[in-house]
Design a protein around this motif. Structure first.
Motif, PDB file in Angstrom:
ATOM      1  N   ALA A 139       0.912  -0.950  -0.312  1.00  0.00           N
ATOM      2  CA  ALA A 139      -0.245   0.259  -0.030  1.00  0.00           C
ATOM      3  C   ALA A 139       0.523   1.447  -0.354  1.00  0.00           C
ATOM      4  O   ALA A 139       0.373   2.188  -0.581  1.00  0.00           O
ATOM      5  CB  ALA A 139      -1.383   0.058   1.212  1.00  0.00           C
TER       6      ALA A 139
ATOM      7  N   SER B 254      -5.734   1.419  -0.234  1.00  0.00           N
ATOM      8  CA  SER B 254      -4.963   0.710  -0.831  1.00  0.00           C
ATOM      9  C   SER B 254      -4.988  -0.279  -0.211  1.00  0.00           C
ATOM     10  O   SER B 254      -4.622  -1.894  -0.625  1.00  0.00           O
ATOM     11  CB  SER B 254      -4.061   1.046  -1.346  1.00  0.00           C
ATOM     12  N   PHE B 255      -4.852  -0.728   1.652  1.00  0.00           N
ATOM     13  CA  PHE B 255      -4.335  -1.346   2.253  1.00  0.00           C
ATOM     14  C   PHE B 255      -5.319  -2.588   2.607  1.00  0.00           C
ATOM     15  O   PHE B 255      -5.256  -3.324   2.539  1.00  0.00           O
ATOM     16  CB  PHE B 255      -4.346  -0.448   3.769  1.00  0.00           C
TER      17      PHE B 255
END
Length: 354
Positions: free
Chosen positions: A17, A282-283
């Motif tokens: 990420a 994103s993580f």
């Protein structure tokens, strides 16, 4: 972590990420792209969270020594024309507030898909994903409406149970302290557990709907079944996210002070701290990607050639060839067909005639 079927990690998607955030925002840095993605993050409701608290000290002034049950007295009063207008004005303001609340909830439901699309496609676009995911956004908005009313009902139920038991204790001449010590922690724990489950479902339903183009009910059932099948990775993810949020709260207070409270403004603050929402989303996408192709948002949409999705696994470079290793060279091409062949090569050509 979860047997031999899958190896679900926390730190691997965390590192990926970070790299994906650098790729989207800094390689290369484009102020126009930064502002558009910041607007998408703002539409997704980055600054729209809120909370509440229960003040147990409000029960401290109750007199428990009185043996009589509480008496409720109602005072008669007259309402003139000004009072009627005031009540109508309050009712109109409340209706306007709820109208804006519903409108903002609809915008954030559509905005979550826009923000996910900006990350997955590595592009700064608002109008195209707004139209493309209109059906999914509207269905998710209706799901949020139902969830909001369910949350209000559960909160009222928990508060009513606590208040009812406290009143029961008081009517039977028992101190309110045991009620506060026992019931309030139970109610707070139940509300926190409910909030964690709801936020987990709401946080992951849009990526699942984005990847599968399904309804929120289908995405919620699949996600709930996944959590029940493999609870350990999600528990670790929740704990890790709580630690990240605590760290971000401390850093966010510092950023707000350094920017003279500009970071507290909705859109401007989102643009200033844009790497944070991009990283958090994103993580979650990379964490969900580990459970298979059905949960991979990068595998379900046509990714442009200019977009490089993050790797699923760490690429291990091949070891160099040591001098002791033998290499097999390819065989040389065979000579063209001739009438006679010998193991020593083709026959010599005849000398030219004079």
């Amino acid at each position: 972590m979860n047997g031999t079927a899958r190896n679900i990690e926390i730190l691997a998607p965390f590192n990926q990420a970070i790299e994906l955030t650098r790729l989207i925002l800094f390689r290369p840095f484009d102020i126009t792209k930064w502002l558009v993605i910041g607007f998408a993050a703002f539409l997704s409701g980055w600054f729209s969270s809120g909370g509440g608290s229960i003040n147990p000290w409000s029960f401290r002034g109750w007199n428990t020594s009185n043996a009589q049950p509480p008496a409720f007295q109602f005072r008669s009063f007259n309402i003139d024309h000004a009072g009627v207008l005031f009540l109508v004005l309050i009712a109109v303001l409340v209706m306007i507030f709820f109208a804006f609340l519903i409108l903002w909830l609809w915008i954030t439901a559509r905005g979550r898909f826009i923000f996910i699309d900006c990350i997955v496609q590595n592009r700064a676009a608002i109008a195209e994903p707004w139209r493309e995911f209109r059906r999914e956004g509207n269905r998710f908005f209706l799901f949020l409406i139902v969830l909001m009313f369910a949350s209000i009902a559960i909160a009222v139920l928990l508060a009513g149970l606590v208040f009812g038991f406290v009143m029961l204790w008081r009517n039977y001449h028992i101190s309110n302290t045991p009620a506060l010590i026992v019931l309030v922690p139970i109610a707070v724990f139940a509300w926190v557990a409910f909030a964690v489950v709801v936020n987990l479902i709401v946080y992951f339903i849009p990526p699942v709907m984005y990847a599968r183009r399904c309804s929120p009910g289908e995405a919620g059932r699949g996600l709930l079944q996944l959590v029940l099948d493999e609870p350990a990775p999600f528990i670790l993810f929740i704990l890790f996210m709580i630690a990240l949020w605590i760290g971000w709260i401390m850093v966010g207070c510092l950023v707000t002070c350094l920017t003279c409270c500009l970071a507290s403004l909705p859109y401007i603050g989102t643009v200033i701290v844009l790497p944070v929402p991009v990283f958090f989303r994103s993580f979650s996408l990379l964490f969900l990607r580990q459970f298979g192709s059905d949960w991979d948002v990068w595998g379900k949409v046509p990714v442009p050639a200019t977009t490089t999705p993050p790797p699923v696994q760490t690429i291990v470079p091949a070891s160099p060839i040591t001098p002791t290793q033998e290499t097999t060279l390819p065989a040389p091409p065979s000579p063209p067909d001739s009438p006679e062949r010998s193991p020593y090569g083709p026959p010599p050509s005849p000398p030219p005639q004079i």
